[in-house]
Design an enzyme around this catalytic site. Structure first.
Site, PDB file in Angstrom:
ATOM      1  N   ASP A   1       0.815  -1.220   0.000  1.00 46.32           N
ATOM      2  CA  ASP A   1       0.000   0.000   0.000  1.00 46.32           C
ATOM      3  C   ASP A   1       0.847   1.267   0.000  1.00 46.32           C
ATOM      4  OD1 ASP A   1      -2.300  -1.659   0.232  1.00 46.32           O
ATOM      5  OD2 ASP A   1      -2.008  -1.753   2.405  1.00 46.32           O
TER       6      ASP A   1
ATOM      7  N   GLU B   1     -11.364   1.018  -3.346  1.00 51.52           N
ATOM      8  CA  GLU B   1     -10.637   1.441  -2.139  1.00 51.52           C
ATOM      9  C   GLU B   1      -9.343   2.137  -2.532  1.00 51.52           C
ATOM     10  OE1 GLU B   1      -9.767  -2.143   0.050  1.00 51.52           O
ATOM     11  OE2 GLU B   1      -9.076  -3.176  -1.742  1.00 51.52           O
TER      12      GLU B   1
END
Length: 548
Positions: A58, A228
């Site tokens: 991420d 997301e």
């Protein structure tokens, strides 16, 4: 005899611990040596992927002047949210951990793949900001720092549900965009939405109305799942919203939409997804899979690049080292950003930014590399992490030894295990340390642990079985621990432990007074893979100890 078990708090560690009746477990000289399974030629003007090997998922990147900063997910590991700095987007040096004090966040009771998910880093008016989510331990928050190396503030909690907040700055105003529930009853499992709301950064509060920007994903008629990791950027009068779709496994992808108005409507790119590997032959050699969660950054020279996560399985969909950080150039076509054209494989050698080249930092992050930690400082290096938030200091360094104090066993979510580890960053790796430990009761342990979760781990080291000291290997899959092998050793003598990983197998060597021997070889280690253990993290390897 009692053993002093490991604890970890890298900020403000006290060297002293209450005296115990017996000698503690002591570890000396931790070594790591890893090499890639892919043979890659990197030519002039290119860089190697991944740029951060191993469990660094991420990635959120931002530029401040000529400096670039990355922040990564760390879930329930502590210290958390590692921060890296670079001048060339290729060579990175860790400068800190944004979560490094117990009073910032409490991970008590958290499983390894809970707690802090995808963070976002940005900069405004002399201050760095990280927006993040502590899943099941507080929700969404913002922390700030004048120096990205820290210290970072305590969380400013935000009053909305969901995950993956990021901050978009426009002039002197800030807006938070994140994943929330849709403005309707969910139509299917994984139906989520992207929302935006203004954030008053001067007082740390959300203001004004929330607006839903994306419902479900690019095309809700196709039931897209898990929209997301959103980020907004502005270019040539357009607001671009990029986000991940499809979940973080093999169906992972990155999509982009744009609008002339910050609050929409946002129109998807006809060439979506702008990054994915899900349509390629899974049997291709040396695949890179599961690509997504990208963030774009513009260099001071006007080039665009994207950092994103992907994985390198050793076979099928098996990988023990977690999700890694990659870098690719971004091409703008007809007003849209493209990270990778459809059907193309992510290259291991890719065009590097036209920036002054740096030399690798003191701890390399890509390619073949190794390091040695002599435990000769006054605290552990920032690359060491434990599991969950410690309530008290639980180790000290003494004369080149890592000395361990009492902790809970691996698998006990009520406390912190006596474990501190470094990321396994290569499928082919050798890890070694020396331990001095004389167990006083059956089952007490001091040695190396390789831990993917509280239910999937192994222990290799000194213990006592039927009243006799032995070196032993235990493995645990879904919480079911079993003894693989054991051998007698001389009581109280130093033992050097070596783990040799090769894809989905491991071998275990020990060396004591009788010389070097192999305790077990060709041990199936796929129980440490994400496919078997599940979750979002990679394997950590390091010293572990426990006493009754």
């Amino acid at each position: 005899m009692h053993i002093r078990t490991l604890a970890l708090a890298l900020a403000g560690l006290a060297a002293g611990s209450p005296a115990l009746a017996t000698e503690p477990a002591r570890f000396s000289r931790f070594t790591y040596d890893g090499r890639t399974q892919e043979r890659v030629t990197v030519r002039a003007g290119q860089h190697r992927n991944p740029i951060l090997s191993g469990y660094y998922p991420d990635p959120s990147v931002t530029r401040v002047g000529d400096d670039y900063y990355l922040v990564l997910s760390s879930f329930a590991h502590f210290p958390g949210l590692p921060i890296f700095r670079s001048k060339d987007l290729v060579n990175w040096t860790q400068i800190g951990n944004a979560i490094d004090r117990p009073e910032q966040l409490d991970f008590t009771g958290m499983r390894t793949s809970q707690a802090v998910f995808a963070p976002d880093i940005s900069y405004h008016d002399g201050t760095f900001y990280i927006a993040n989510t502590c899943v099941e331990c507080g929700g969404n928050f913002v922390i700030t720092a004048k120096d990205p190396a820290g210290p970072w503030s305590k969380p400013i909690w935000l009053p909305f549900e969901g995950i993956d907040p990021s901050i978009f700055w426009e002039g002197d105003r800030a807006y938070i965009v994140n994943n929330r529930a849709p403005a309707e009853p969910p139509r299917y499992d994984g139906h989520r939405a992207i929302w935006i709301q203004e954030y008053d950064w001067r007082v740390g509060k959300m203001v004004g109305e929330s607006t839903q920007l994306v419902n479900g994903g690019v095309d809700i008629s196709k039931k897209p799942v898990w929209i997301e990791g959103p980020h907004i950027l502005k270019k040539d009068g357009w607001y671009y919203l990029t986000a991940a779709e499809g979940g973080t496994s093999v169906n992972h992808s990155q999509v982009v939409l744009r609008s002339k108005n910050l609050r929409g409507p946002f129109v998807p790119c006809a060439d979506n997804p702008i990054l994915t590997q899900r349509d390629l032959d899974p049997a291709r050699p040396n695949p890179i899979t599961s690509a997504g969660h990208a963030k774009l950054v513009e260099t001071q020279n006007g080039e665009w690049f994207a950092t994103f996560l992907a994985v390198r399985p050793y076979e099928g969909d098996f990988y023990n080292i977690g999700r890694e950080t990659f870098l690719l150039p971004v091409t703008w076509k007809d007003g849209w950003p493209i990270i990778l054209p459809k059907g193309e494989t992510i290259p291991f050698a890719s065009r590097a930014p036209k920036l002054p080249a740096q030399t690798p930092g003191p701890v390399p992050t890509t390619g073949d590399f190794g390091y040695v930690d002599e435990f000769d400082g006054d605290k552990l290096a920032m690359q060491w992490v434990g599991v969950r938030t410690p309530k008290r200091p639980f180790y000290h360094l003494e004369a080149g030894d890592l000395v361990l104090d009492r902790g809970t066993p691996i698998g006990d979510l009520s406390g912190v295990p006596a474990f501190v580890g470094r990321r396994q960053q290569h499928h082919v790796a050798t890890v070694s340390t020396a331990v001095r430990f004389d167990p006083g009761a059956d089952g007490e342990r001091g040695g190396l642990a390789a831990m993917q979760s509280d239910r999937n781990y192994l222990f290799f080291g000194v213990t006592r079985i039927a009243g006799k000291p032995v070196v032993a290997l235990y493995t645990a899959d879904q919480g079911q621990e079993r003894l693989v092998a054991s051998a007698p050793i001389s009581p109280g003598k130093p033992v050097t432990l070596t783990i040799r990983a090769d894809g989905g197998t491991m071998a275990f060597d020990y060396e004591g007074t009788a010389g070097r021997k192999t305790l077990a070889a060709d041990v199936d280690a796929r129980f440490l893979s994400t496919k078997v253990a599940t979750g979002f993290v990679g394997t950590l390897i390091g010293p572990y100890a426990w006493t009754k």
